[in-house]
Design a protein around this motif. Structure first.
Motif, PDB file in Angstrom:
ATOM      1  N   LEU A  63       0.852  -1.252   0.471  1.00 53.44           N
ATOM      2  CA  LEU A  63      -0.117  -0.141   0.206  1.00 53.44           C
ATOM      3  C   LEU A  63       0.846   1.481  -0.056  1.00 53.44           C
ATOM      4  O   LEU A  63       0.302   1.935  -0.544  1.00 53.44           O
ATOM      5  CB  LEU A  63      -0.394   0.226   1.435  1.00 53.44           C
ATOM      6  CG  LEU A  63      -1.847   1.411   1.509  1.00 53.44           C
ATOM      7  CD1 LEU A  63      -2.662   1.546   0.047  1.00 53.44           C
ATOM      8  CD2 LEU A  63      -2.579   1.206   2.662  1.00 53.44           C
ATOM      9  N   ALA A  64       2.245   1.401   0.893  1.00 54.07           N
ATOM     10  CA  ALA A  64       2.663   2.511   0.688  1.00 54.07           C
ATOM     11  C   ALA A  64       3.458   2.399  -0.654  1.00 54.07           C
ATOM     12  O   ALA A  64       2.996   3.718  -0.954  1.00 54.07           O
ATOM     13  CB  ALA A  64       3.733   2.399   2.476  1.00 54.07           C
ATOM     14  N   VAL A  65       4.590   1.421  -1.173  1.00 62.05           N
ATOM     15  CA  VAL A  65       4.261   1.830  -2.263  1.00 62.05           C
ATOM     16  C   VAL A  65       4.194   1.955  -3.189  1.00 62.05           C
ATOM     17  O   VAL A  65       4.598   2.495  -4.268  1.00 62.05           O
ATOM     18  CB  VAL A  65       5.155   0.453  -2.019  1.00 62.05           C
ATOM     19  CG1 VAL A  65       6.025   0.185  -3.678  1.00 62.05           C
ATOM     20  CG2 VAL A  65       6.431  -0.430  -1.382  1.00 62.05           C
ATOM     21  N   ALA A  72       4.967  10.024  -7.182  1.00 65.11           N
ATOM     22  CA  ALA A  72       5.985  10.296  -7.554  1.00 65.11           C
ATOM     23  C   ALA A  72       6.004  10.783  -8.470  1.00 65.11           C
ATOM     24  O   ALA A  72       6.760  11.607  -9.541  1.00 65.11           O
ATOM     25  CB  ALA A  72       6.979   9.613  -6.818  1.00 65.11           C
ATOM     26  N   LEU A  73       5.779   9.347  -9.198  1.00 64.26           N
ATOM     27  CA  LEU A  73       6.023   8.939 -11.077  1.00 64.26           C
ATOM     28  C   LEU A  73       4.937   9.206 -11.761  1.00 64.26           C
ATOM     29  O   LEU A  73       5.343   9.425 -12.942  1.00 64.26           O
ATOM     30  CB  LEU A  73       6.588   7.598 -10.964  1.00 64.26           C
ATOM     31  CG  LEU A  73       7.166   7.263  -9.982  1.00 64.26           C
ATOM     32  CD1 LEU A  73       7.966   6.105  -9.832  1.00 64.26           C
ATOM     33  CD2 LEU A  73       9.092   8.165 -10.498  1.00 64.26           C
ATOM     34  N   ARG A  74       3.700   9.134 -11.159  1.00 58.15           N
ATOM     35  CA  ARG A  74       2.417   9.331 -11.912  1.00 58.15           C
ATOM     36  C   ARG A  74       1.955   8.954 -13.520  1.00 58.15           C
ATOM     37  O   ARG A  74       1.497   8.254 -14.196  1.00 58.15           O
ATOM     38  CB  ARG A  74       2.345  11.050 -12.379  1.00 58.15           C
ATOM     39  CG  ARG A  74       2.457  11.882 -11.279  1.00 58.15           C
ATOM     40  CD  ARG A  74       1.911  13.194 -11.639  1.00 58.15           C
ATOM     41  NE  ARG A  74       1.889  14.455 -11.156  1.00 58.15           N
ATOM     42  CZ  ARG A  74       1.598  15.060  -9.711  1.00 58.15           C
ATOM     43  NH1 ARG A  74       0.744  13.705  -9.292  1.00 58.15           N
ATOM     44  NH2 ARG A  74       2.054  15.420  -9.159  1.00 58.15           N
ATOM     45  N   ARG A  75       3.158   7.240 -12.358  1.00 64.99           N
ATOM     46  CA  ARG A  75       2.795   6.664 -13.856  1.00 64.99           C
ATOM     47  C   ARG A  75       2.343   4.852 -13.597  1.00 64.99           C
ATOM     48  O   ARG A  75       2.799   4.027 -12.747  1.00 64.99           O
ATOM     49  CB  ARG A  75       3.852   5.980 -14.622  1.00 64.99           C
ATOM     50  CG  ARG A  75       4.754   6.951 -15.471  1.00 64.99           C
ATOM     51  CD  ARG A  75       5.362   7.148 -16.145  1.00 64.99           C
ATOM     52  NE  ARG A  75       6.323   8.017 -17.221  1.00 64.99           N
ATOM     53  CZ  ARG A  75       5.858   9.369 -17.369  1.00 64.99           C
ATOM     54  NH1 ARG A  75       5.212   9.521 -16.201  1.00 64.99           N
ATOM     55  NH2 ARG A  75       7.313  10.143 -18.012  1.00 64.99           N
ATOM     56  N   PRO A  76       0.654   4.701 -13.412  1.00 64.60           N
ATOM     57  CA  PRO A  76       0.272   3.990 -12.780  1.00 64.60           C
ATOM     58  C   PRO A  76       1.280   2.150 -13.130  1.00 64.60           C
ATOM     59  O   PRO A  76       1.564   1.152 -12.494  1.00 64.60           O
ATOM     60  CB  PRO A  76      -1.013   3.275 -13.473  1.00 64.60           C
ATOM     61  CG  PRO A  76      -1.349   5.109 -14.000  1.00 64.60           C
ATOM     62  CD  PRO A  76      -0.348   5.491 -14.259  1.00 64.60           C
ATOM     63  N   TRP A  77       1.840   1.920 -14.256  1.00 67.79           N
ATOM     64  CA  TRP A  77       2.281   0.948 -14.686  1.00 67.79           C
ATOM     65  C   TRP A  77       3.090   0.512 -14.060  1.00 67.79           C
ATOM     66  O   TRP A  77       3.787  -0.766 -13.198  1.00 67.79           O
ATOM     67  CB  TRP A  77       2.773   1.022 -16.783  1.00 67.79           C
ATOM     68  CG  TRP A  77       2.867   1.209 -16.834  1.00 67.79           C
ATOM     69  CD1 TRP A  77       3.190   2.829 -17.593  1.00 67.79           C
ATOM     70  CD2 TRP A  77       4.665   1.750 -16.701  1.00 67.79           C
ATOM     71  NE1 TRP A  77       4.134   3.642 -18.229  1.00 67.79           N
ATOM     72  CE2 TRP A  77       4.843   2.999 -17.302  1.00 67.79           C
ATOM     73  CE3 TRP A  77       5.636   0.799 -17.014  1.00 67.79           C
ATOM     74  CZ2 TRP A  77       6.590   2.742 -17.673  1.00 67.79           C
ATOM     75  CZ3 TRP A  77       7.052   1.116 -16.733  1.00 67.79           C
ATOM     76  CH2 TRP A  77       7.706   2.021 -17.366  1.00 67.79           C
TER      77      TRP A  77
END
Length: 108
Positions: A63-65, A72-77
């Motif tokens: 969950l935290a990761v 931070a990255l805004r990339r779900p994949w």
């Protein structure tokens, strides 16, 4: 990805992490619950101390990761890949670190 689907994905990762951690922990805890020969080595503290800690830790790590990498990255994949990696490393660390105490059998 909408905010609702991100929240659902976070809850799904927490559930998968908690269930996976408990399922990885259970075979090793069996010795303490079952007690071995004539139940001489039964230690039920693994159920009320270790089990909640394993379940909560297994749920909180992915969950935290997921939340941190998605923010931070805004990339779900990429968040999915990093979360799966963190969950795998967390389960590996659990299995490498946690072993229940087994008293030696009485020979006499």
């Amino acid at each position: 990805m909408t905010d609702n689907s991100k929240g659902c994905a976070a809850l799904l990762w927490a559930a998968v992490g908690g269930i996976t951690a408990v399922l990885a922990w259970a075979p090793r805890a069996r010795v303490s619950i079952h007690g071995g020969f004539e139940a001489m080595h039964r230690d039920l503290s693994v159920l009320y101390v270790d089990l909640p800690l394993i379940a909560v830790g297994g749920a909180l790590v992915p969950l935290a990761v997921w939340l941190l990498t998605l923010r931070a990255l805004r990339r779900p994949w990429l968040a999915t890949v990093l979360t799966a990696t963190a969950l795998t490393l967390g389960i590996w660390g659990l299995l490498a670190w946690w072993t229940p105490y087994e008293q030696p059998e009485f020979m006499g």
